[in-house]
Design a protein around this motif. Structure first.
Motif, PDB file in Angstrom:
ATOM      1  N   ALA A   1      -9.171   8.502 -10.617  1.00 61.36           N
ATOM      2  CA  ALA A   1      -9.990   9.568 -11.521  1.00 61.36           C
ATOM      3  C   ALA A   1      -9.461  11.085 -10.526  1.00 61.36           C
ATOM      4  CB  ALA A   1     -11.477   8.648 -11.307  1.00 61.36           C
ATOM      5  N   LEU A   2      -9.262  10.343  -9.521  1.00 66.06           N
ATOM      6  CA  LEU A   2      -9.608  11.723  -7.903  1.00 66.06           C
ATOM      7  C   LEU A   2      -7.488  12.339  -8.490  1.00 66.06           C
ATOM      8  CD1 LEU A   2     -10.967  10.469  -5.392  1.00 66.06           C
ATOM      9  CD2 LEU A   2     -11.851  11.992  -6.619  1.00 66.06           C
ATOM     10  N   GLY A   3      -7.066  11.363  -9.560  1.00 66.03           N
ATOM     11  CA  GLY A   3      -5.380  11.918  -9.011  1.00 66.03           C
ATOM     12  C   GLY A   3      -4.154  11.697  -7.995  1.00 66.03           C
ATOM     13  N   TRP A   4      -4.817  10.815  -7.089  1.00 63.94           N
ATOM     14  CA  TRP A   4      -4.419  10.700  -6.482  1.00 63.94           C
ATOM     15  C   TRP A   4      -3.171   9.988  -6.188  1.00 63.94           C
ATOM     16  CZ3 TRP A   4      -7.495   8.192  -2.434  1.00 63.94           C
ATOM     17  CH2 TRP A   4      -9.206   8.812  -2.049  1.00 63.94           C
ATOM     18  N   SER A   5      -1.414  10.018  -5.888  1.00 67.74           N
ATOM     19  CA  SER A   5      -0.107   9.775  -6.208  1.00 67.74           C
ATOM     20  C   SER A   5      -0.678   7.903  -5.097  1.00 67.74           C
ATOM     21  CB  SER A   5       1.034  10.059  -4.773  1.00 67.74           C
ATOM     22  OG  SER A   5       0.387   9.950  -3.212  1.00 67.74           O
ATOM     23  N   ASN A   6       0.249   7.754  -5.427  1.00 63.54           N
ATOM     24  CA  ASN A   6      -0.012   5.763  -5.657  1.00 63.54           C
ATOM     25  C   ASN A   6       0.163   6.006  -4.116  1.00 63.54           C
ATOM     26  OD1 ASN A   6       0.692   5.580  -7.812  1.00 63.54           O
ATOM     27  ND2 ASN A   6       3.488   5.178  -7.662  1.00 63.54           N
ATOM     28  N   GLY A   7       0.463   6.052  -3.077  1.00 64.51           N
ATOM     29  CA  GLY A   7       0.464   5.551  -1.482  1.00 64.51           C
ATOM     30  C   GLY A   7      -1.310   5.509  -1.145  1.00 64.51           C
ATOM     31  N   PRO A   8      -1.721   6.860  -1.424  1.00 69.72           N
ATOM     32  CA  PRO A   8      -3.199   6.779  -0.451  1.00 69.72           C
ATOM     33  C   PRO A   8      -4.599   6.352  -1.637  1.00 69.72           C
ATOM     34  CG  PRO A   8      -2.387   9.285  -1.618  1.00 69.72           C
ATOM     35  CD  PRO A   8      -1.236   8.198  -2.047  1.00 69.72           C
ATOM     36  N   THR A   9      -3.826   5.865  -2.864  1.00 66.43           N
ATOM     37  CA  THR A   9      -4.735   5.155  -4.376  1.00 66.43           C
ATOM     38  C   THR A   9      -3.889   3.850  -3.552  1.00 66.43           C
ATOM     39  OG1 THR A   9      -3.867   6.250  -6.184  1.00 66.43           O
ATOM     40  CG2 THR A   9      -4.344   4.020  -6.559  1.00 66.43           C
ATOM     41  N   ILE A  10      -2.704   3.504  -3.454  1.00 68.74           N
ATOM     42  CA  ILE A  10      -3.089   1.731  -2.630  1.00 68.74           C
ATOM     43  C   ILE A  10      -3.799   1.629  -1.233  1.00 68.74           C
ATOM     44  CG2 ILE A  10      -1.167   0.241  -1.599  1.00 68.74           C
ATOM     45  CD1 ILE A  10       0.522   1.555  -3.602  1.00 68.74           C
ATOM     46  N   ALA A  11      -3.669   2.647  -0.909  1.00 67.24           N
ATOM     47  CA  ALA A  11      -4.247   2.820   0.562  1.00 67.24           C
ATOM     48  C   ALA A  11      -5.612   2.046   0.091  1.00 67.24           C
ATOM     49  CB  ALA A  11      -3.899   4.425   1.479  1.00 67.24           C
TER      50      ALA A  11
END
Length: 215
Positions: free
Chosen positions: A101-111
């Motif tokens: 929803a925030l448009g984050w990339s894979n790294g921050p989303t997984i974290a």
């Protein structure tokens, strides 16, 4: 005639003296015999008491506990793993939704997903042991001891599967590929983590520390 009479009288006195001496010895011997009997009884009581102590020792109890630990069932391990998986799934899905929803990339989303998986995994255990009367601080200690290894293994496996499946992380929440890959990832994580939990419980670790608060 008077000498034999006197001699006989002296002999009778000597015999009487021996008889009295014998009677005296018998009188003295009776208490000694009774004392020996009492001592023997006390010794027997002591032996019985020692036997009772041996029977009431904790060694048998410890052995029983060891046997129970060795006899951990797969069902028990699966239940513990499912418990962790529930918290992980809630945290991961929530993290994926927020990250997407925030448009984050894979790294921050997984974290974020991993962090929330630990939070919800611990929270479910804490709620369970709180019912046994533990405070939040003690409940957190129990949850950390019970779930850390299980959640860590589960997160490594399921996020690894998500990264391996082509396009899964980039598919988006509206894609069947994303949710199908996530379901496969959770299934693989469950299969891998269950034997680890079984081993931990058998060693008195992991979810074994939670079982003490379930009555």
């Amino acid at each position: 005639m008077s000498e034999p009479t006197a001699h006989g009288h002296a002999h009778d006195e000597h015999a009487g003296h021996r008889g009295s001496h014998g009677a005296h010895r018998m009188t003295e011997g009776a208490p000694a015999t009774h004392g020996e009997h009492a001592t023997h009884g006390s010794h027997a009581d002591h032996a019985d008491h020692a036997g009772h102590d041996g029977h009431g020792g904790h060694s048998g109890h410890v052995g029983h506990g060891g046997h129970a630990a060795e006899g951990v069932s797969w069902r028990m391990a699966m239940t513990a793993t499912l418990h962790c998986l529930t918290g992980c799934a809630i945290g991961e899905v929530l993290g994926m939704v927020i990250g997407t929803a925030l448009g984050w990339s894979n790294g921050p989303t997984i974290a974020l997903a991993v962090a929330l998986a630990f939070v919800f995994g611990y929270l479910l255990t804490m709620i369970g042991v709180r019912k046994a009367g533990l405070g939040w601080g003690q409940a957190l200690k129990v949850a950390l001891a019970a779930d850390t290894v299980s959640i860590l293994v589960m997160e490594i496996v399921d996020n690894g599967v998500m990264l391996i499946i082509p396009g899964a992380m980039d598919a988006g929440l509206a894609s069947w590929l994303f949710w199908g890959a996530l379901a496969v990832a959770f299934l693989v994580a469950f299969v891998v983590t269950t034997p680890i939990n079984k081993w931990l419980i058998g060693k008195g670790k992991g979810h074994a520390v939670v079982h003490a608060y379930h009555h």
